[in-house]
Scaffold this active site. Sequence first.
Site, PDB file in Angstrom:
ATOM      1  N   LYS A  58       0.805  -1.222   0.000  1.00  0.00           N
ATOM      2  CA  LYS A  58       0.000   0.000   0.000  1.00  0.00           C
ATOM      3  C   LYS A  58       0.840   1.275   0.000  1.00  0.00           C
ATOM      4  CE  LYS A  58      -2.330  -0.880   3.723  1.00  0.00           C
ATOM      5  NZ  LYS A  58      -3.283  -0.587   4.820  1.00  0.00           N
ATOM      6  N   TYR A  76      -5.013 -11.264  16.843  1.00  0.00           N
ATOM      7  CA  TYR A  76      -3.893 -11.435  15.914  1.00  0.00           C
ATOM      8  C   TYR A  76      -3.609 -12.905  15.654  1.00  0.00           C
ATOM      9  CZ  TYR A  76       0.879 -11.540  14.123  1.00  0.00           C
ATOM     10  OH  TYR A  76       2.001 -11.808  13.371  1.00  0.00           O
TER      11      TYR A  76
END
Length: 976
Positions: A41, A167
Amino acid sequence: MINTGKLAGRTLFITGASRGIGKAIALKAAQDGANIVVAAKTADPHPKLPGTIYTAAKEIEAVGGKALPCVVDVRDEGAVRTAVQNAVAKFGGIDIVINNASAISLTPTEQTDMKRYDLMHQINSRGTFLVSKECIPYLRKSNHAHILNISPPLNMAPHWFSNHVAYTMAKYGMSMCVLGMAKELESANIAVNALWPRTAIHTAAMEMLTGKESDQFSRKPEIMADAAYAILSKEPRLVTGKFLIDDEVLQAEGITDVKQYACVPENADKLMPDFFLDVEPEKLVEFAAEGSHAAALKKPAGGAASAGKIEGLFLKIESLLSEEIVRKTDAVYEFKVKGEEAGTWFADLKNGTGKVGKGTPPASADAVLTMDSKHFFDMFTGKLKPANAFMTGKLKISGDLQKAMKLEKLMGGLKSKLKLAGLTLFITGASRGIGKAIAIKAARDGANIVLAAKTAEPHPKLPGTIYSAAAEVEAAGGKALPCIVDVRSEEAVRAAVQKAVQTFGGIDIVINNASAISLTPTEETDMKRYDLMHNINTRGTFLVSKECLPYLRKSKHAHILNISPPLYMQPDWFSNHVAYTMAKYGMSMCVLGMAREFENASISVNALWPRMIVYTAAVEMLRGQESFPFSRKPEIMADAAYAILSRAPGVCSGKFYMDEEVLEEEGITDFAQYANVEGNAIIPTPSIFVKGNKSKLKLAGVTLFITGASRGIGKAIAIKAARDGANIVLAAKTAEAHPKLPGTIYSAAAEVEAAGGKALPCIVDVRSEEAVRAAVQKAVQTFGGIDIVVNNASAISLTPTEETDMKRYDLMHNINTRGTFLVSKECLPYLRKSKHAHILNISPPLNMEPHWFGNHVAYTMAKYGMSMCVLGMAREYENAKISVNALWPRTIIFTAAVEMLHGQEGYPFSRKPDIMADAAYAVLCRTPGRSSGNFFIDDEVLAEEGITDFTQYACVPENANILTPDIFVNEKKSKL
């Protein structure tokens, strides 16, 4: 590790390649002259992290590779697809995929906001699946195809969920992709593996998370790059489906000295282990810099959180000492404790206001008591009487025996005072029922009660509001704070928590009792209600716990108690309330994870569930007043909760309690006091998740509602039943002729009536609730009811992951799984009225061998969804005299649809649909109660009926012994 040139000219698609491990792997491959797609990104510099896709591309080209920087958010299907197409256009294909992109939040529950939770799962798990799927068509064309996920081995030890539950779940999703895709793609010679570091890897991202000190005990990203290079240099067929550790990979390559990879070589032998490996998390603590993820594992430096059980008890006793206790006791005690918590303790209950502590007493002891730490703890918590301990040899006493025996009264007095006075309880769903009963019980101790519920205004059918409950709490001696709370709303929960802290100074206990309840079978549970239950039960419990945890950490008496059941996964625990069970089990899974996460914070996390039905206004609304005489009062749950919550925190955590078992531990064995009708005390109704008696069912006449009945197996079953004069509802989409498939609902109806049955053709797309409901109503109007449902409609795509677009995925699931659920649900009210009720799903046994998922994961999942309906509904409706089974062919059944998919070549080695029709007929003629919850195979059913010659069913009788096995049958893998 020296480059060998094996990746020269290869194209690697690497996500998260602008920095860290991803970039290191890119640079290593580039030294061979590889083509690198830098998919990330970071088009613009990050304020705290160095590097972009463009700076990474320059470094790649500087070392000899070719680079294509692509702005890619792996959550975006369009962005991923475009990057893959650009890669192929530029480099001619893709050989290797590195799924390295990861959203990381190594934070405990209360620090993981819901947006972050969603972000991690979408980038890690879903992103890995999506990138792999889009690249696989090109990997198939490569002669050196690899997928390598930077993800850990699937270590299910509970401590690897502690402090970073969200996570771990997201990262494990990447690893599960390895598990499935390796098997699926093995025949395509595409290797799929995972690689994980043994120690912490120092990157800019790691430094931002943990501080500059973390490099002292970490390795460089180059160790992962070299290990990845070694894996990717191998022939794909030689290594796949593996969960590899970086230094083990290098050792296999002959590299045994890994000091070169240490950021600080002199620390090479004392590096911080990474997560998810076979090492206790405590071993990470000594390396943890302040603010690091490992620091979350540190036990607090002092206070109850770091105390053992005995130290915690003495702290509690000290807080309760008074001049009255000293006057009544008038003795000094010395305790010599042996075992796990060996040491010497004292209690001066003779001088001043009393004193307790570790070590020898300041004054001469009147009595010295010696015992094991376990027995000592049991004695002080009231489980073991001092006199009994002495008589059984568990307690040795020297000195004044009479004063020693005063401990029995002292312990009784202390036990009665180890209660909830002054503590603050945050109780969801506290306006009525069990929640309110617990609130009032605690209020009698003078507790502060936060009544968190939606009922600010009276419910038209349920008595009580948060304000009326607050009045009862205060009348019982407590302090009340009524708060309007919908546990689905983060803002509402957070506001209530803050108001509670402002009012009472903190929160000590959380009771997750709020529950959206629909104790209804499948057909009465609409999808909005299904979603409501999950959002209130599971997500609401996580959210409320998360918001309260910062204050629980500050409490010296911290508990979370979920009103939820033990995690039994047998089918009978889903009976009559599948959706509710799933939602309620989510609450229990929070117990499983959070108990481990907060064990070092001295926060107990447990579940409590009633053994028998507890009668409340909600139960009355759901079940009617007839359940009152055979149920218990909410007070049994309140008393059991009180007993659990009165215990020292951290002593018992991660438990799934039953109410009466808790009370038995407290010495209560007579439960007649809790019965609504005392004379019925020994015959209460078992609660849900408790087995009841099975009913036997009878045989009667039938009307069949058959989906997908315009052709193939569905039509064959229809005609078979029609020969008995049955009524057949032909529910299918084919009102007009298909260009490739023969037959419509109208031509099938003509055949049904020619065979002697009555036919009702209905245009039905099983994805449409309205269409299904209309067809069911029309069937009932025409034939007076429905006796049998055959769920045969199926969307089929035997294609591997990369060839299964999401529209096709959705189509298969919506027709197979959801369609089966929907049709069954709509028909069930009428099946309940039948004396010969059956549901028969044309779906396979739940064979979980990986190869049955390989190359058609989406289809298998959709088809197995039909079978899971059997597993749940069979148990759910056993008492309703409805039989639910599955039927599947042993061999390929040749139909027009099969011909369209596979061509004529399969015909000689297939059977006719008639074998399925005959087997279905045999199953449907049986007494339902004697045959439910089964996964039948067609020729086994017929063998039970005395048919042993199956040649008649072969499309080519000469080939009857060399037929192609169908998929999902537990024999050799299908030729398909």
